[in-house]
Design an enzyme around this catalytic site. Sequence first.
Site, PDB file in Angstrom:
ATOM      1  N   ASP A  49       1.019  -1.148  -0.281  1.00  0.00           N
ATOM      2  CA  ASP A  49      -0.412   0.179  -0.328  1.00  0.00           C
ATOM      3  C   ASP A  49       0.867   1.065   0.024  1.00  0.00           C
ATOM      4  O   ASP A  49       2.094   1.139   0.125  1.00  0.00           O
ATOM      5  CB  ASP A  49      -0.720  -0.308   1.202  1.00  0.00           C
ATOM      6  CG  ASP A  49      -1.860  -1.213   1.269  1.00  0.00           C
ATOM      7  OD1 ASP A  49      -2.645  -1.260   0.040  1.00  0.00           O
ATOM      8  OD2 ASP A  49      -2.697  -1.636   2.025  1.00  0.00           O
ATOM      9  N   LYS A  70      -3.976   2.363  -2.313  1.00  0.00           N
ATOM     10  CA  LYS A  70      -4.373   1.997  -1.844  1.00  0.00           C
ATOM     11  C   LYS A  70      -4.580   3.897  -0.567  1.00  0.00           C
ATOM     12  O   LYS A  70      -3.159   3.569   0.116  1.00  0.00           O
ATOM     13  CB  LYS A  70      -5.276   1.388  -0.562  1.00  0.00           C
ATOM     14  CG  LYS A  70      -6.447   0.785  -1.430  1.00  0.00           C
ATOM     15  CD  LYS A  70      -6.860  -0.896  -0.814  1.00  0.00           C
ATOM     16  CE  LYS A  70      -6.518  -0.632   0.698  1.00  0.00           C
ATOM     17  NZ  LYS A  70      -7.789   0.245   1.554  1.00  0.00           N
ATOM     18  N   MET A 185      -7.900   9.034   9.802  1.00  0.00           N
ATOM     19  CA  MET A 185      -8.169  10.062   9.061  1.00  0.00           C
ATOM     20  C   MET A 185      -9.174  10.911   9.017  1.00  0.00           C
ATOM     21  O   MET A 185      -9.841  10.573   8.591  1.00  0.00           O
ATOM     22  CB  MET A 185      -8.515   8.351   7.970  1.00  0.00           C
ATOM     23  CG  MET A 185      -7.919   7.513   7.939  1.00  0.00           C
ATOM     24  SD  MET A 185      -9.301   5.883   6.990  1.00  0.00           S
ATOM     25  CE  MET A 185      -9.127   4.538   8.201  1.00  0.00           C
TER      26      MET A 185
HETATM   27  N1  SAH Z   1      -3.841  -0.146   9.667  1.00  0.00           N
HETATM   28  C1  SAH Z   1      -2.827   1.137   9.617  1.00  0.00           C
HETATM   29  C2  SAH Z   1      -4.059   1.932   9.544  1.00  0.00           C
HETATM   30  C3  SAH Z   1      -4.559   2.426   7.981  1.00  0.00           C
HETATM   31  S1  SAH Z   1      -5.794   4.097   8.067  1.00  0.00           S
HETATM   32  C4  SAH Z   1      -2.359   1.083  10.757  1.00  0.00           C
HETATM   33  O1  SAH Z   1      -2.449   0.295  12.077  1.00  0.00           O
HETATM   34  O2  SAH Z   1      -2.045   2.229  11.557  1.00  0.00           O
HETATM   35  C5  SAH Z   1      -4.430   5.222   7.045  1.00  0.00           C
HETATM   36  C6  SAH Z   1      -4.938   5.921   7.918  1.00  0.00           C
HETATM   37  O3  SAH Z   1      -3.312   5.766   9.045  1.00  0.00           O
HETATM   38  C7  SAH Z   1      -4.005   7.024   7.796  1.00  0.00           C
HETATM   39  O4  SAH Z   1      -5.298   7.980   7.170  1.00  0.00           O
HETATM   40  C8  SAH Z   1      -3.490   7.993   9.150  1.00  0.00           C
HETATM   41  O5  SAH Z   1      -5.144   8.084   9.959  1.00  0.00           O
HETATM   42  C9  SAH Z   1      -3.168   6.457  10.017  1.00  0.00           C
HETATM   43  N2  SAH Z   1      -1.437   6.653   9.876  1.00  0.00           N
HETATM   44  C10 SAH Z   1      -0.746   5.212   9.522  1.00  0.00           C
HETATM   45  N3  SAH Z   1      -0.056   5.526   9.053  1.00  0.00           N
HETATM   46  C11 SAH Z   1       0.548   6.472  10.211  1.00  0.00           C
HETATM   47  C12 SAH Z   1       1.773   7.498  10.184  1.00  0.00           C
HETATM   48  N4  SAH Z   1       3.860   6.856   9.830  1.00  0.00           N
HETATM   49  N5  SAH Z   1       1.540   8.578  10.739  1.00  0.00           N
HETATM   50  C13 SAH Z   1       0.300   9.007  10.903  1.00  0.00           C
HETATM   51  N6  SAH Z   1      -0.416   8.436  10.650  1.00  0.00           N
HETATM   52  C14 SAH Z   1      -0.431   7.267  10.238  1.00  0.00           C
END
Ligand code: SAH
Length: 282
Positions: A49, A70, A185
């Site tokens: 992703d 995505k 998000m």
């Molecule tokens: N499965 C992922 C989340 C996926 S949804 C997890 O467990 O982290 C995608 C959202 O995750 C982004 O919009 C943001 O809100 C958050 N996110 C993922 N990586 C991030 C990062 N390095 N810094 C800040 N927010 C992050």
Amino acid sequence: MTAPDLPPLSWPRLEPGWVWLCGAGPGDPGLLTLHALNALRQADVVVYDALVDPTILTLAPEAEHIYAGKRGGKPSAKQRDISLQLVDLARGGRRVLRLKGGDPFVFGRGGEEAQTLVQHGIPIRIIPGISAGIGGLAYAGIPVTHRDVNQSVTFVTGHDQSGQTPGSLNWQAISDGSQVLVIYMGMKHAEVIASALLDAGRAADEPVAVVTSATTADQQVLETTLGALVADLAASTLEPPAIICVGRSVLMRQALDWQAMAMGEAPRNTDPLGRGRPAESA
Ligand code: SAH
């Protein structure tokens, strides 16, 4: 970069025709699990992703890398197409690694992909990862729970499949339910979320942190309050991905901003909750 050696334990084998759904963590490749590394060393195709750090793919130099693209709000492959592509790759006898940001089962649709694979008879393994809402906050010096602050934490998604703030969320219940909220998000809908929480009775001076690109070299942290969030975000140059944390645990960053301390800065306040020394026992 070649993949480093694994400790001499008995590691599972990624067999042809299998799909491993694996969390890549929030960014910093050092936050990969050893199971993730074991998977990267064996995969012959990695479907990844947008939020997976490119350095991580260098740990699978021999594998084919397929971008699943995505990303909230941006054009992306349809979820169903991604799931069916995984089915096709597995049926083609490939060793498939599906690499997802953070943890595959936290707001990542990993459950949907896994279900589609199971429905098509494809054998799977799930490799959890460090979720941005926990590890990302830790990199900002914010403990997601702290005994003096919260006995519960609620993980919330700031938008649903349609890209809207989820109408199905009961913000009153969420607000009443825990002292600390961790919103994924949420940046695009920060205004709606902030006003819903204020309407639900959360204080305007409640601490809020916005952590963008957490755990990467581009990490930035905005410290603000619920009342000032929207204006401060508008005045900033912050870009998603972002985790928004609402609650007094944000104050702990004044003591625990370990990245600033590593750069030689003194902690701003070693007792931000005004509790004196933490109790050593019980
Ligand atoms: N499965 C992922 C989340 C996926 S949804 C997890 O467990 O982290 C995608 C959202 O995750 C982004 O919009 C943001 O809100 C958050 N996110 C993922 N990586 C991030 C990062 N390095 N810094 C800040 N927010 C992050």
